[in-house]
Design a protein around this motif. Structure first.
Motif, short mmCIF file in Angstrom:
data_model
loop_
_atom_site.label_atom_id
_atom_site.label_comp_id
_atom_site.label_asym_id
_atom_site.label_seq_id
_atom_site.Cartn_x
_atom_site.Cartn_y
_atom_site.Cartn_z
N ALA A 18 50.25 -21.30 28.50
CA ALA A 18 50.44 -22.69 28.88
C ALA A 18 49.55 -23.59 28.05
O ALA A 18 49.94 -24.69 27.68
CB ALA A 18 50.14 -22.87 30.35
N LYS A 54 43.04 -18.39 34.75
CA LYS A 54 44.50 -18.35 34.78
C LYS A 54 45.00 -16.98 34.38
O LYS A 54 45.91 -16.44 34.98
CB LYS A 54 45.08 -19.39 33.82
CG LYS A 54 44.92 -20.79 34.36
CD LYS A 54 45.54 -21.77 33.39
CE LYS A 54 45.03 -23.16 33.63
NZ LYS A 54 45.27 -24.02 32.51
N HIS A 65 48.33 -15.66 34.87
CA HIS A 65 49.08 -16.79 34.34
C HIS A 65 49.24 -16.73 32.83
O HIS A 65 50.12 -17.36 32.29
CB HIS A 65 48.39 -18.10 34.69
CG HIS A 65 48.39 -18.38 36.16
ND1 HIS A 65 49.50 -18.15 36.93
CD2 HIS A 65 47.43 -18.83 36.98
CE1 HIS A 65 49.22 -18.46 38.19
NE2 HIS A 65 47.97 -18.86 38.25
N ALA A 117 56.19 -30.72 25.49
CA ALA A 117 56.48 -29.36 25.06
C ALA A 117 56.49 -29.33 23.54
O ALA A 117 57.23 -30.07 22.91
CB ALA A 117 57.83 -28.93 25.60
N MET A 124 51.25 -33.62 28.58
CA MET A 124 51.41 -32.97 27.29
C MET A 124 52.87 -32.61 27.07
O MET A 124 53.51 -32.03 27.94
CB MET A 124 50.57 -31.71 27.28
CG MET A 124 49.72 -31.58 26.06
SD MET A 124 48.56 -30.24 26.30
CE MET A 124 47.41 -31.01 27.42
N GLU A 138 49.53 -24.43 23.21
CA GLU A 138 49.89 -25.53 22.33
C GLU A 138 48.71 -26.44 22.09
O GLU A 138 48.41 -26.81 20.95
CB GLU A 138 51.05 -26.32 22.95
CG GLU A 138 51.59 -27.35 22.01
CD GLU A 138 52.45 -28.36 22.73
OE1 GLU A 138 52.80 -29.35 22.09
OE2 GLU A 138 52.73 -28.16 23.92
N PRO A 172 55.03 -26.58 29.94
CA PRO A 172 53.61 -26.29 30.08
C PRO A 172 53.04 -26.76 31.40
O PRO A 172 52.23 -26.09 31.99
CB PRO A 172 52.97 -27.05 28.92
CG PRO A 172 54.08 -27.53 28.08
CD PRO A 172 55.35 -27.44 28.83
N GLY A 173 53.49 -27.88 31.87
CA GLY A 173 52.92 -28.41 33.10
C GLY A 173 53.08 -27.45 34.26
O GLY A 173 52.22 -27.33 35.09
N ARG A 174 54.18 -26.75 34.25
CA ARG A 174 54.46 -25.86 35.37
C ARG A 174 53.88 -24.48 35.12
O ARG A 174 53.46 -23.83 36.05
CB ARG A 174 55.95 -25.76 35.59
CG ARG A 174 56.60 -27.09 35.83
CD ARG A 174 58.04 -26.88 36.14
NE ARG A 174 58.18 -26.13 37.35
CZ ARG A 174 58.89 -26.56 38.38
NH1 ARG A 174 59.49 -27.71 38.34
NH2 ARG A 174 59.00 -25.83 39.45
N ASN A 175 53.86 -24.09 33.87
CA ASN A 175 53.35 -22.75 33.58
C ASN A 175 51.99 -22.52 34.19
O ASN A 175 51.68 -21.45 34.63
CB ASN A 175 53.17 -22.58 32.07
CG ASN A 175 54.50 -22.45 31.39
OD1 ASN A 175 55.50 -22.33 32.07
ND2 ASN A 175 54.50 -22.48 30.09
N THR A 176 51.18 -23.57 34.16
CA THR A 176 49.80 -23.39 34.58
C THR A 176 49.74 -22.92 36.02
O THR A 176 48.77 -22.33 36.40
CB THR A 176 49.05 -24.71 34.46
OG1 THR A 176 49.79 -25.70 35.15
CG2 THR A 176 48.89 -25.11 33.03
#
Lengths: 215, 840
Positions: free
Chosen positions: B183, B174, B179, A3, A1, B186, A197-201
């Motif tokens: 994330a 999360k 978290h 950003a 996905m 979006e 986003p990939g890392r936020n998770t």
């Protein structure tokens, strides 16, 4: 996905301070939920709320810490000032004592935050015009003398609530743009958060929360 | 990190692979959610080969495989640029989460249990994905695992990709883990916006002109106006395709041709004069060229423009045949224009069908990864090359002369193949009312007079697919004669989904609000049954307990912890302990906390504010307070020596005067000390291990009360309890018998008795000296009976050295203990009777 435009790029930390019963929690509730809490219990501790807003096309996540106003907690709530980018200092326009204590709140704020912290004075309960005990003019003068932004607001009707929170964010954002606020300083109260986003998770949000616990 | 329980399994799984393919880590018990897949017990394995990584899905016959024969490799997925993964919550589940693996168009959802195993595995996958994006990866080693996979791949297309719940799928876990939902914001938002599209859009008709011409390699020596500007109203969009733009070898081999610029200029010269146009996209592959232009005023509503080319010619990939395509979004509708030049030859129907399929399969627009069919509207134009069979050229020409198009159209290969669903299935085409556009003698309206005398055919076509497309015109343009084909055009009124910015902003705003609200609702929430804990009278070394109950009233796991206040060293004062001081509470559940107060300091009252912090949420304050009862154990020697009556019988004034040393000293040593020592002297001199055994807790409390309240009764408790009470008394007096400031001097002097004696005689206050000498004389007395009580001076010196010279913070200098013992030792073995002086 990829950003996208909906992730926030900054986190601003706010604190809300002021005497007991001036409506700090109600202001927070009105701002986050768009509702008035009529039977709001005294806050015994520090409530936490969050909302994403937009300033100059940037998504900003506000992390708002609503502190207990009781005098006996004063020593403890001082721990929460550190690292605030914005401080909303609230009094009740129908109770002069809450206005008289502002200088002591202001002293704490100045001592415990950094010079770039934006302080916004809010005269709450402006819907109760009949019981007014503090005039707009004197509060405005106090704000001007101390370099504070100021509005009268009502957590009940929602009047000026949005404005106070957003105006504070705009001012903080302006400080960032001007370079007055150093994002790298540990206590700036602002986190720049490039959308990943990939890392936020997995980690970064948690990291952030941990940083904030070191009260 | 690998869980120890997995070490065996990893060896078993490794046996399925060659020695150059290393199993790095595993996830057991991953069950797949898609219906198309059999419900099997699956293992996910990350396997490395030559610095490339792949994720393997392995079916295991047993929950925990015992031998490699229990395992079947189901699928191998290379971790490369097409690979991604994601986690999603399962509504109402706090224990499991969906782990999705996405590869190109395939999405596989696994239900896995939340925990170390899953988070380690997921973070490892993400890490490898990041590594792989930096490298050029060769995945040939996976070829041997990929047989028999294609069927599932087709099954798993679109439906799985759209398999999202209509409600906001909030990542509870999360958030619970701190978290936040940001994330996923979006994707939630995008999905919700697409659901609500009708609320903020309306349909607006746009005219779209689609033209196709096989120009037979000719240069544009004529104007194209009679083709492109034939309609009265200027169209909103032009899509103009050419085939055989340049038939030279150079164009084919060098991909470069002067014709490109010439024809583009010819277009610009001929488009409708009433409006200004702007080129949106332009693409060419050898002789196939496609240009899309829009009315200037629409240009700003065009987004995500992309082009692609697919060669299906020589070797199945050269650009002499194939297709070129442009995709874009006009307002909120996605459009795709495909200009195709399919295989030539009357009998090459199957090749043409194949070319069509190849173009569909291979066009993917890279940067905007859509297939042709995924667009809202597709316009397919070109020289599709379908011919007329079953009728001879003569027959065809005869029908045409009679204006009997219908009879000829019956024999049109494209119509026939479409009816058989072999090509352009579910595309529409308008009625053909124009003469076949192929093949003419150049610069004439005469059909092929060459030896081949091909039957005329409608090779040049425009078809469409999608909602809201209305064809207004479909025609050929006989005036343009330079090629052996005539140009064809179609004019459409197409409904484009236009965003109402105000409504969009409102819907967008509402969704953001909803998500903010949810985010706040999903903050951890707990209540405590009391925010003020008040203890009964707190007494010296008599623990009291209070319980508080924390209830998780929120919707997510609440992780709590007591945290330090600014400048504090610990989360609570030393007289309090909290068990547990941190923990996790599931929604709807409770946790009992036990607060224990145990006072060992001279405090008038206890007071503290505890900060109970929720991870990722609010803090609560819990006030702890209580009054303390005075005790001789924590009162200074100087005060006790001035007290005329037991401590608890003193009036506040009496106490304060004694405390402030305003009242006279009444006793040369505290009365309480004398009571304890005298009892031991009279009853305990012959007791073994007098100071080395532990008394019952209640005995000590009874002795404390007996001393503090005074009584005519015998001292309660065993002789050992009295001995321990004496040690406690000396350990907790407000100041040690030998003042702190003398400790280092004492230790330094400890090798020399005279020096030690000097300190005692010259540096200590009379009261402290009395106590010290009184104690040492008692201990000497005790040592006289060492045959019976088993004591020895060294042990006593160690015990009392530690107490009489106690450190401000208990046992902060264990290395000093030896010196303290040596100091005391002198006073146990030398006679001090001469040192005793009367009280002043």
């Amino acid at each position: 996905m990829s950003a996208g435009p909906y992730n926030y790029s900054y986190i601003f930390k706010y604190i809300i301070i002021g005497d007991m019963g001036v409506g700090k929690s109600c202001l927070l509730h009105q701002f986050t939920e768009k509702k008035f809490m009529s039977d709001c219990p005294h806050t015994i501790g520090v409530e936490f709320g969050t909302r994403i807003i937009e300033v100059a096309g940037q998504k900003i996540k506000l992390q708002i810490w609503d502190t207990a106003g009781q005098e006996r907690f004063r020593a403890v709530t001082r721990s929460y000032y550190r690292g605030a980018a914005g401080a909303l200092m609230v009094y009740d326009i129908t109770r002069r004592s809450t206005y008289n204590h502002l200088s002591s709140w202001l002293t704490d704020t100045r001592n415990l935050t950094n010079p770039s912290t934006v302080i916004f004075l809010i005269g709450n309960k402006c819907d109760l015009e009949g019981q007014r005990d503090v005039t707009y003019e004197e509060a405005k003068q106090f704000a001007d003398e101390n370099g504070l932004m100021f509005v009268e607001a009502s957590a009940k009707t929602g009047q000026n609530v949005e404005e106070a929170f957003l105006e504070t964010a705009r001012k903080i954002y302006q400080s960032i743009q001007d370079g007055r606020l150093d994002l790298n300083a540990a206590e700036s109260g602002v986190q720049h958060k490039p959308s990943q986003p990939g890392r936020n998770t997995l980690s970064s949000d948690q990291q952030f929360n941990k940083d904030n616990c070191a009260c | 990190m690998l869980l120890p329980t997995h070490e065996n399994v990893i060896n078993i799984v490794q046996a399925k692979f060659s020695c150059t393919e290393i199993v790095k880590t595993l996830h057991l018990n991953a069950s797949i959610t898609q219906k198309e897949w059999l419900d099997e017990n699956r293992i996910l394995a990350l396997v490395e080969h030559d610095s490339t990584f792949a994720l393997f899905i392995i079916i295991s016959e047993k929950l925990k495989p015992e031998s490699f024969s229990d395992l079947t490799i189901e699928r191998a997925i290379p971790i490369d640029e097409h690979f991604s993964c994601d986690t999603d919550p399962i509504p109402e589940s706090y224990t499991h989460i969906i782990f999705s693996i996405i590869y190109k168009k395939i999405k596989l959802n696994f239900v896995i249990e939340i925990g170390f195993e899953s988070s380690n595995f997921a973070s490892e996958v993400i890490r490898l994905k990041e590594i792989s994006s930096l490298n050029v990866n060769d995945f040939h080693w996976l070829d041997k695992y990929s047989s028999g996979v294609s069927q599932t791949e087709i099954n798993l297309q679109d439906p799985a990709m759209n398999d999202q719940s209509p409600d906001l799928p909030i990542a509870r876990q999360k958030i619970a883990q701190g978290h936040g939902i940001s994330a996923n914001r979006e994707s939630f938002l995008r999905y919700q916006l697409s659901l609500k599209e009708p609320e903020y859009t309306h349909l607006q008709e746009f005219s779209i002109f689609v033209g196709t011409w096989n120009v037979n390699g000719q240069p544009p020596t004529i104007s194209l106006k009679n083709w492109l500007s034939i309609d009265q109203e200027p169209p909103d969009v032009y899509a103009i395709g050419f085939q055989e733009l340049d038939l030279s070898k150079e164009a084919f081999l060098m991909f470069d041709t002067p014709r490109e610029a010439e024809w583009r200029k010819a277009i610009m010269d001929a488009i409708h004069p009433d409006t200004k146009y702007r080129s949106v996209a332009y693409v060419r592959l050898v002789g196939m060229q496609l240009e899309v232009l829009v009315n200037n005023s629409h240009y700003k509503y065009i987004r995500n423009v992309a082009i692609d080319t697919v060669g299906t010619g020589i070797l199945g990939k050269m650009g002499n045949k194939g297709g070129v395509a442009v995709r874009l979004e006009l307002h909120n509708t996605s459009l795709c224009f495909v200009n195709a030049h399919l295989a030539a030859g009357v009998d090459e129907v199957e090749r043409r069908n194949q070319d069509y399929n190849d173009i569909n399969q291979r066009a993917n627009f890279r940067r905007h990864p859509y297939t042709i069919r995924e667009h809202d509207q597709v316009y397919w134009l070109g020289d599709l090359n379908y011919r007329i069979t079953e009728q001879s050229a003569v027959q065809v020409k005869k029908h045409l002369a009679n204006e009997d198009l219908a009879s000829v159209l019956l024999a049109d290969q494209l119509n026939q193949q479409k009816d058989l669903s072999k090509v352009l299935q579910d595309y529409s085409e308008g009625d053909i009312t124009f003469q076949p556009t192929y093949k003419f003698d150049l610069n004439s309206d005469v059909y092929d007079t060459s030896e081949k005398a091909r039957a005329p055919a409608w090779t040049d076509r425009v078809l469409w697919r999608g909602k809201g497309i209305h064809q207004l015109a479909y025609r050929s343009h006989m005036d343009l004669k330079i090629s052996d084909h005539k140009p064809v055009s179609a004019l459409f009124k197409s409904e484009i989904c236009v965003v109402d910015q105000n409504k969009y902003r409102k819907v967008h705003e509402e969704l953001l609000k909803k998500m903010d609200k949810l985010e706040n609702e999903f903050l951890p929430q707990v209540t405590v049954d009391q925010s003020e804990v008040i203890f009964d009278i707190v007494k010296f070394r008599e623990p009291q307990y209070r319980e508080i109950i924390i209830a998780n009233t929120g919707q997510v796991l609440a992780e709590f912890e007591f945290i330090k206040k600014l400048d504090d060293v610990s989360y609570c004062k030393e007289w309090l302990s909290i068990t547990p001081f941190s923990g996790c509470i599931k929604p709807g559940e409770k946790c009992d906390l036990r607060l224990t107060v145990n006072l060992e300091q001279p405090l008038e009252n206890i007071y503290d504010i505890l900060v109970l912090h929720l991870m990722g949420g609010k803090d609560m304050f819990i006030t702890v307070s209580g009054e303390c009862q005075k005790s001789c154990f924590t009162t200074s020697i100087a005060t006790l020596s001035r007290a005329p009556v037991p401590l608890l019988h003193l009036t506040p004034d009496q106490f304060n005067h004694a405390e402030n040393q305003q009242s006279p000293i009444l006793y040369s040593i505290p009365r309480e000390l004398w009571l304890l020592v005298d009892h031991l002297y009279r009853n305990g001199l012959k007791t073994r291990e007098l100071f080395e055994s532990t008394a019952l807790h209640e005995e000590i409390i009874r002795i404390r009360d007996w001393l503090d309240l005074g009584s005519m009764d015998q001292i309660p408790g065993s002789i050992h309890a009295v001995a321990e009470a004496l040690l406690l008394f000396l350990s907790y007096t407000r100041d040690p018998v030998i003042p702190y400031h003398l400790h280092d001097t004492c230790i330094a002097a400890s090798s020399n008795y005279q020096n030690c004696k000097q300190i005692i005689m010259q540096k200590m206050s009379d009261l402290d000296r009395n106590v010290f000498l009184y104690l040492s004389m008692f201990l000497q007395e005790l040592l006289k009976y060492s045959n019976e009580n088993g004591t020895d001076p060294k042990t006593l010196a160690t015990i009392f050295g530690d107490i009489l010279l106690r450190d401000p913070i208990r046992n902060s200098r264990p290395q000093a203990n030896r010196g303290k013992a040596s100091f005391i030792y002198h006073f146990l073995i030398n006679d001090q009777s001469s040192l005793i002086m009367p009280c002043k």
